[in-house]
Design a protein around this motif. Sequence first.
Motif, PDB file in Angstrom:
ATOM      1  N   GLY A  95       0.787  -1.110  -0.258  1.00  0.00           N
ATOM      2  CA  GLY A  95       0.139  -0.400   0.278  1.00  0.00           C
ATOM      3  C   GLY A  95       0.670   1.033  -0.308  1.00  0.00           C
ATOM      4  N   SER A  96       1.792   0.834  -0.024  1.00  0.00           N
ATOM      5  CA  SER A  96       2.442   2.784  -0.623  1.00  0.00           C
ATOM      6  C   SER A  96       2.482   3.422  -1.110  1.00  0.00           C
ATOM      7  CB  SER A  96       3.554   1.709  -1.724  1.00  0.00           C
ATOM      8  OG  SER A  96       3.360   1.475  -3.127  1.00  0.00           O
ATOM      9  N   GLY A  97       0.952   3.738  -1.552  1.00  0.00           N
ATOM     10  CA  GLY A  97       1.275   5.111  -2.449  1.00  0.00           C
ATOM     11  C   GLY A  97       1.284   6.041  -3.053  1.00  0.00           C
ATOM     12  N   ALA A 116      -5.000  -8.122   0.762  1.00  0.00           N
ATOM     13  CA  ALA A 116      -5.341  -8.936   1.535  1.00  0.00           C
ATOM     14  C   ALA A 116      -5.872 -10.431   0.449  1.00  0.00           C
ATOM     15  CB  ALA A 116      -6.897  -8.515   1.613  1.00  0.00           C
ATOM     16  N   ALA A 134      -7.896  -2.328   3.310  1.00  0.00           N
ATOM     17  CA  ALA A 134      -8.016  -4.037   2.959  1.00  0.00           C
ATOM     18  C   ALA A 134      -9.319  -3.986   3.418  1.00  0.00           C
ATOM     19  CB  ALA A 134      -6.675  -4.948   3.717  1.00  0.00           C
TER      20      ALA A 134
HETATM   21  C1  LIG Z   1      -3.840   6.108   2.449  1.00  0.00           C
HETATM   22  S1  LIG Z   1      -3.002   5.616   1.403  1.00  0.00           S
HETATM   23  C2  LIG Z   1      -1.215   6.078   2.299  1.00  0.00           C
HETATM   24  C3  LIG Z   1       0.153   5.532   1.186  1.00  0.00           C
HETATM   25  C4  LIG Z   1       1.251   5.159   1.806  1.00  0.00           C
HETATM   26  N1  LIG Z   1       1.631   3.678   2.359  1.00  0.00           N
HETATM   27  C5  LIG Z   1       1.673   6.404   2.404  1.00  0.00           C
HETATM   28  O1  LIG Z   1       1.470   6.522   4.461  1.00  0.00           O
HETATM   29  O2  LIG Z   1       1.452   7.731   2.291  1.00  0.00           O
HETATM   30  C6  LIG Z   1      -2.884   3.886   0.718  1.00  0.00           C
HETATM   31  C7  LIG Z   1      -2.401   3.477   0.231  1.00  0.00           C
HETATM   32  O3  LIG Z   1      -3.265   1.772  -0.006  1.00  0.00           O
HETATM   33  C8  LIG Z   1      -3.769   1.568  -1.141  1.00  0.00           C
HETATM   34  N2  LIG Z   1      -4.259  -0.210  -1.309  1.00  0.00           N
HETATM   35  C9  LIG Z   1      -5.294   0.077  -0.791  1.00  0.00           C
HETATM   36  N3  LIG Z   1      -6.196  -0.925  -0.216  1.00  0.00           N
HETATM   37  C10 LIG Z   1      -4.665  -1.948  -0.694  1.00  0.00           C
HETATM   38  C11 LIG Z   1      -4.922  -3.426  -0.815  1.00  0.00           C
HETATM   39  N4  LIG Z   1      -5.685  -3.991  -0.947  1.00  0.00           N
HETATM   40  N5  LIG Z   1      -3.742  -3.841  -1.192  1.00  0.00           N
HETATM   41  C12 LIG Z   1      -2.519  -3.085  -1.554  1.00  0.00           C
HETATM   42  N6  LIG Z   1      -2.850  -1.870  -1.827  1.00  0.00           N
HETATM   43  C13 LIG Z   1      -4.130  -1.097  -1.000  1.00  0.00           C
HETATM   44  C14 LIG Z   1      -3.768   2.442  -2.056  1.00  0.00           C
HETATM   45  O4  LIG Z   1      -3.867   2.198  -3.747  1.00  0.00           O
HETATM   46  C15 LIG Z   1      -3.377   3.927  -1.482  1.00  0.00           C
HETATM   47  O5  LIG Z   1      -2.228   3.781  -2.985  1.00  0.00           O
END
Ligand SMILES: C[S@@+](CC[C@H](N)C(=O)[O-])C[C@H]1O[C@@H](n2cnc3c(N)ncnc32)[C@H](O)[C@@H]1O
Length: 299
Positions: A67-69, A120, A141
């Motif tokens: 969920g690297s953003g 997930a 998730a």
């Molecule tokens: C709020 S952002 C946080 C990004 C970064 N980790 C930060 O701390 O700034 C959440 C990120 O998680 C990703 N994400 C959400 N659900 C996910 C999943 N099930 N598997 C992988 N990535 C996911 C989103 O696409 C988004 O990029």
Amino acid sequence: MHAPHDHSHDHSHDRGRSHAHAHSHDAASVRTIELDTIIHAAFLADVTTWLRSRVGDLAVRRVLDVGSGTGAGTVALAEQFPDAEVIAADVSDVMLERVRSLAAERGLATRISTEKADIAADVTRLGRFDLAWASASLHEADDPDRAFENLFAALRPGGLLTVVEMDGPPRVLPLELADLEERLHAAFEPVRQGNAYHLDWSAPLARAGFELETLRTVAIEETVDGHGPAGEFATLFLTRMMSAAASQLSAPDAAQLTALLGDGPDSLRRRSDLRLRGSRSVWLARRPEQRPRPRWTPP
Ligand SMILES: C[S@@+](CC[C@H](N)C(=O)[O-])C[C@H]1O[C@@H](n2cnc3c(N)ncnc32)[C@H](O)[C@@H]1O
């Protein structure tokens, strides 16, 4: 960071959980997430430096940022662990593209790679890691228990998982406007979607087999200049909240917020006394070393 974002549900794994989030990141929500990491750079440096101090003699060669953003955490991890390759995984192509550009910009493209994967669901196909990092992503998730099981499987025995979540939406307005900001948050609360705050991951971590080493709460309290990224962040963040909560606000509050969020003389982007306030929780958990099986002794 939890931008008050678009919840049009395009997530194929959305099984209708109350906190299932959509991943259709429009430009404003991507920018809000990116700005959040810029204005919280000190927090990220603090937590990744602390993490490095906690790894002990664990050889860190492979790191997962799930969920690297936009990749701020990915880059911080690559900088803290110079012998490691860091894999940024996300469900969003837009985010992964941002990670690649940031890695190239910082000269880290040879050690950072990206993978489209779901915490997930299929994250375990990325192999075994020494460290895993999930910042502000596990709350998105659909099935957190499954996500923790997957992270457990993705770590080698003895490997460490760091989970970061915000304890609540950040406050950004100057202190003299704190009451106005609280009224905006109160107006937004009934229309806020998701269940992103006040999570306690200690129980799901234990269920997945992790041993919790530390749970830290880090307070954030800092005066920031509105002319730069903090002003842009505050404007984007509060504008989203205000448009969702407009009908709940009094006319004077709406007028004052409109002036603060606009470009005129009262714009918060002209002020240098924005006050960033909030707190974040950090869980550090270990996949235990395999214990030797008890020797069978004949009866
Ligand atoms: C709020 S952002 C946080 C990004 C970064 N980790 C930060 O701390 O700034 C959440 C990120 O998680 C990703 N994400 C959400 N659900 C996910 C999943 N099930 N598997 C992988 N990535 C996911 C989103 O696409 C988004 O990029």
